[in-house]
Each structure stands twice: as C-alpha cells, then as structure tokens.
Enzyme design. Sequence first.
Site, short mmCIF file in Angstrom:
data_model
loop_
_atom_site.label_atom_id
_atom_site.label_comp_id
_atom_site.label_asym_id
_atom_site.label_seq_id
_atom_site.Cartn_x
_atom_site.Cartn_y
_atom_site.Cartn_z
N SER A 22 -54.26 -25.66 35.57
CA SER A 22 -54.25 -25.77 37.04
C SER A 22 -53.03 -24.79 37.78
CB SER A 22 -54.21 -27.42 37.38
OG SER A 22 -55.47 -27.61 36.94
N GLU A 40 1.03 -1.23 -0.13
CA GLU A 40 -0.09 0.05 -0.03
C GLU A 40 1.77 1.26 -0.35
OE1 GLU A 40 -3.61 0.47 0.00
OE2 GLU A 40 -3.42 -1.62 -0.92
#
Length: 843
Positions: free
Chosen positions: A487, A110
């Site tokens: 229940s 780069e």
Amino acid sequence: MAEPDSTVTFRIRREDGGSAGVLRRTWGRWWVKTLAVLALLGAVLGGIGWYVFASDLPSVDKLRTYEPPLPTNVRGVDGTPVYTYARERRVELSYDEYPPMLVRAFLAAEDKSFFEHHGVDYLGVVNAAVTNIRTGRRPAGASTITQQVAKNLLIGNAPNYSRKIKEAILAYRIEGTLTKKQILELYLNQIALGRNAFGVAAASYAYFGKDLNQLDLAQMAYLAILPKGPSNYDPVRHTQRAIDRRAYVLREMLKNGFITQAQHDSAMAEPLGTVPRQTPKRETAGAGYFVEAVRRQLMDKFGEDAMTGPYSVYAGGLWVRTSLDPKMQDYAQTALREGLLRFDRGRGWSGPLGHAKIDGDAWQAAFLNKNIGLDYDDWRAAIVIGLDTGGATLGFATGETGAMPRSAAQTPVRGGGGTAYGALKVGDIIAVAPEGGSFALRSVPKISGAFVVEEPQTGRVLAMQGGFDSRLQAFNRATQAQRQPGSTIKPIVYAAALEGGMTPASIIVDGPFCVYQGARLGQKCFRNFGNMRGAGPHTMRWGVEQSRNLMTVRTAATTGMPRIVSLMDRIGVGKYPPYLSYALGAGETTVSRMVNAYAILANQGQSHPASLVDFVQDRHGKVIWPENWRACDRCNAPDWNGKAMPRPVVRGKQIVSAMSAYQMIHIAEGVIQRGTATVLRDLDRPMFGKTGTNSGPTDVWFIGGTPQMIGGLYIGYDQPHSLGGAAQGGTVAAPIFKAFAVKAYEGFPKIPFRAPAGIRMVRIDRGSGRPVFGAWPTDDPKAPVIWEAFKPESEPRRVIHRDATVPDPAAAAAAADRARAAAETQKDTRRDSDFLQRQGGIY
C-alpha cells in the site's frame, strides 16, 4: 767513391728521432698492442653492457613528481572521517615530519654511509657478490637505501644479477637528480614493512597503534629491522629473532654515535611492545552498507586501481565527501536492528554464522580465514574449539579464549527439536555476548530489512542500513532487494488521480470491483486487506487514511492505468505494465526508490535523484566529481555580512505539479492522525506517511517524514514467506520508524508542509467532503470538520436545489443578526485568513 750527402743523412736521422718515430717504436712493443686490444674490447663490452642494462631503464625524472598509491578517504556530511578504502596501509609524510632518531635507526640498520656514498657502496657490492657466488644464494645484499628506492619504485624485485646492475645504474642517476633528504623521504614513505603497511608512518599504527612521534627508541629500532623481511621478524611467531635483530640495530646506533650508552641499555631492556594484528584504522564504521554503496559508485566512475586511471579507488588518494550523517545513521541502524530482534525474539536459535574446519591447534587461522565478524552492541563472533558436558570453549579473532556454560545455550533450535547447545559442533562460528564471567549464546535474526533516510530538498541520502550487519550480510537490501511495496504505492496512484482532475473530497465507492481480463485470465475481483467488506461511498482522503484497496483500484480504473504507470516510471519507482494490480503494489521496487519518490512529493513534486556523494577531490584538493562543480560562495562564512544569505544552486525536474503533490502530502498527514499509522501521532509534529503490507504478508513497510527528512523501511525474509497474519505495516514497520524519529527529530523545529501558490484551504466535512460554513476545525484528530487543500476552482460549493424552500426574509435577517452577535462574543474571531497566518503565511 762519392761521399754521402751529409744533409740527407741528417734529415733521415732527425725524422727517425722525432715523435712519429717514438710512436712507431712504442707501437712495435707487444705489451702496448695488448693494452690497446684490451681497451678496445673493454669499450665494446661497455657499449654492449650499456645497451643491455641501461638503454631501457626508466627515467629517474618521474621520481620528482612521483605519487604513491594512496587509499581513498570517505568523510561524512560534517567532514568526520568514516571509512577508508585501502588495500595497503599508507600514510605519506615529508622528511621533516619524521623523528630524527627514527631516521638514524633506519640508517644504522640499512645504510650507515648513506650521506657519504653516491648511490652505490662498491666495497659492499664486491663482498656481497663474492659471498653469493661462494654460497650459491640468490643475488642479494649490500643494497643502499638509494638502490632500494630504485628497486621499489622503478624496476621491481627480480632475483638476478641483471637487476642488481640496473639498480646500481639507477641509484647513480637518482643521486644526481634528487637530494639525500628527498631520497630518504621516498624510502620511508614506500618501504613495505608487513601487516599490509607501506611506509614507516603506517607501520607505526600497524605494530604499535601510535603516531611516529609517540614511539620510543626501542620501538623505532624494531621498525628499522623490518625492511630485511617483515615475516622473518614477526613479533608473535618469531619474537626472539626480532629481539636479537633489534639488539643489532641498537648496537649499530651506539657504534655510530647516534645514541648514548644509557639510551642503548634502556632500549635493550624493553619488550617488543607490539599490539595484536588489527583491522586498519576507520575500517569498522557502523555505516558498512552506506560506504559499500559509495564504493560501488566510485568504482563505476573511476575504476579500481592505478591501471584504470589516476583517480582510482584503491590508489588515487581520493577524498570523498558524502551525505552520510553519522547520528542519523546510528539512529536508523539501531531502530532497524532492535525491530528485527524484537520480531525474531521467541522464534528459537537461528543456527551458526558459519563453520570452519580446525586443523590441530590452528583454530585462530581457520577462524580468521572465514572473515566473519559482528558489529552490534557487545556481541562477538566466536569459534567453538571444544565441547564437553559442562560447556563450550570459545576462541576469538584476537587469539583469546573464553567459556560458555551449557546453561547459557539452552535456546530451542528454530524449526527443529532440542537445544542450541545440543546442536553445536566444534568449528561452528556463533554469536555470543558477555554474561557474568563467561559468555552466552545469541541469535542473529533470520528476518531482515532495510532503512533509508533522505533529505527531500536535495535528494541527499543521510542514512542507509541494508540489513542487520554488513559484516555478516553484504547484500544491501536498501538498493538491491526487489520487494513489493504494497500500500505504500497508493500515494503515487492517488497523485496521478489528482493530476487527472480528482480532488481530496472526491467520492469513491468502497465496494466490490471486478474486471474482465480476457479469455485466458477471466474475471478478476479485488478485495480489501483482511477481506474487509466495502464501506460504501467515501472521500478519497478516507480511502487513503484507511488504506482501502477497492477504492484504490476503482480510482486507478477511473484515472487510467497508463497515466498511473507513467507517473510511477517518472517518479522513479519502476517500469510496469498498465494492469490494475500494480496500483496495489504488485510491482517490485526498492526501499531507496520508494523513499526518493516520497521525497519528491514532499518537495512539491520536484525531483532530485537520490545521491550518496556530495563531491570527490583528488589528492591535491581539486574537485573532480561532479563535473562543473561550484562551491557555495560564503556558505562557510563565520558571520553574517548583512547581505543576502548565500544559497547553493539546486536544480530539479518537476515530476508532479506542486499543487497535486501538496494535496497528496496533506491527505497523507491524515494517515498519521487517524489512519493506519496513528502510532506516530504522539510525535506531535507535522508528518505524513503511509504504511504497506503486501500479500502473505511477506513484507511490511512504512515510508514518511517531515519537510526536513523522509525515511522509509521494510522488513521481510530474504526468501519471502509469511510473517504471520498479525504482521502489518502499522504494527511492525511504523513502530521501528518511531524509534528512529524520537531521537532523529529531537531539536528539529516543527515546520508545516508549505503549500504552493494557488492552493485554497477550505473547511469541509471530513465524512462527506462537503463545505462547512458554521463550524471550525479543532485539534482533535477525529474532528468532523477539517481543512482540505484544493486547486483553484475545484473546491466544493454550496448549492441551493430548485425545490428548496426559500426562507422568509425577515427570519433570515434575524438569524443573521443572531449569528453576528454570537460571533462578536467569541474571544477568538476566526477567519480563513487567520488560519493562513497561523500556518506561517502559506498561500
């Protein structure tokens, strides 16, 4: 004629020959005027250029304190990493943590002169500009690493010359603000390198599945080619292009003296060696429902991304400590899944998981776009890419293929005729598992459900499973499915009755009970489950243990439904109108709410809201939630210092009186010993619970546990319909809880439920509720004499009726002597106080 004044003449000549004259004569030349005009024009243009390009540039000072978007990391109760909320793979490192050879690879690819220039490579810029003008391409090329930092972090990536100029100005400023190492650190941490990886450390995992310090030279060189365009050098689609570009980087490293010829030659000979694209690390945990519920809470609190605040879920870098216990989660998940599969077995193939349209040979892309996966045992999701008379050809998300013989898909189709193989189509996504050298069809159950485990002393949720598989079914039934609890609501009804003055020994008639509901609704008559006939008067305990509906509605009517629905609201089950049907579980609620309600009862009536998150830290380690959080001093001390043990402050609200809550727990222990959940009795530990079966039945439930841990679950179809007449909470849900409890409670001490101050333990006859004085409870669950818990002055008393015959005093004295002698001969003289001591000193 007069002579001229020589003095005047000399003065004039002297003045003409001075500095002013020189300037006058110089200004009179044309080229000087031209240069001056050009200089002025240049200054004006420079000022205009500065105004256009530099006046609104962001300050580079913020790079000093720049904080990149970071994912949120979720950890379990023991600190183990369990999940990461991330849209970008990102791992932030300091410059010194990057291998020097990797840094050299990026410089070679780069910016070879990075350590020499001051932000801009001017010769490279000119060459790139000429090339761009000649070719007509978008403005690109010659950007230094510093310019790329400016572009990525400050001004964006607009494709124009204006951006390039701004980029150069900012690069110059950055070089004057940060050191070269700081600039490289920013660059290596932020650069986008494909596969959703931002930064080199994340890319190392994405492409090679390794840490940076495990990479070799060839792999480092490959990463260094990616900033030019990750998609251009995809290791699968553009393999040769990637190899050629990697070779360029290696040559540049050799040319610049970064590597030797031998290193160059060895790296050139290596293949790319990348791994297939995969799910990011720690994003396939088996706690999908739990971590999704945590994500929703965090989104509500902190927002989604950086636009919503500094502590956002996907950019804030939060560290979240949850209450998730990985072992408990695994046990709950396994128990629920195996229970669902067991119930669903024999009902036929449930059909494909989905369908994708395949265009030519692009079956993998079509499959991946559906985002369907499986996280159960060795099952895998596969797409049918071919069918013939002998079998099916399958494709997997990894790009692999496999075969499924026709004989491995002969399961009947549920609700239809024929076999599963005859129903398959190309593009169907199905569940399969390895079998021999091929694959066999599997059926994901249609039945679903949820399982939640909670710590009663704190309300911390230890495990949450909201269905069979979160990758297939995102709907979390633990917190989102509204179901009738049946229940399992009864302990709350009876707790309200105990608060209202009833006792566990109160006699309630198990018989017909009807109520007039007004002219429009008429007479409503209740009935027991399974239309069982009434059994006459019995104790409250018996009614709970046998889950008698008629006794429950009679109790509710006596206590008053306003009092009962008020407790249901306060305890967190839900807000309901005061109708008797809600005493039998007609109102809808969630498993999470019901488990928390039972946890409140087990915690002596003290409420702690169910919580998933213990605390949240920001990226710097500061606790930001809950507000005013305080650490428990000395809780993590390596050894005891001889002082009082530290205790974290836990505050809760009293919802039910401690004595009523304990009475209800003590009654519900009988459900395990001789009631509807006796399947759990052989766990042989103090445990309470209640089964539930609603109308249909469409859902079956069990909720219960020990002083250390409460768990609860339901199973039922998402579109409610009958599970079949044989399905009950005690036969379907309770065995699932047992499968969890066998593993989960292993190693846990057997701790009894501790009675609060004031509770009186009295021996009573289990059938009649009357006090007993001549016999003692035994370990037999069906012993006629039991210990019962009473509030002060509420226990039953021995009475002598007016018409009772008064015994002869002499006979009474003789009987007393015989009783004393018999008691003296007993090896174990038992008293109530002895019982209390054996129970650990409960009151």
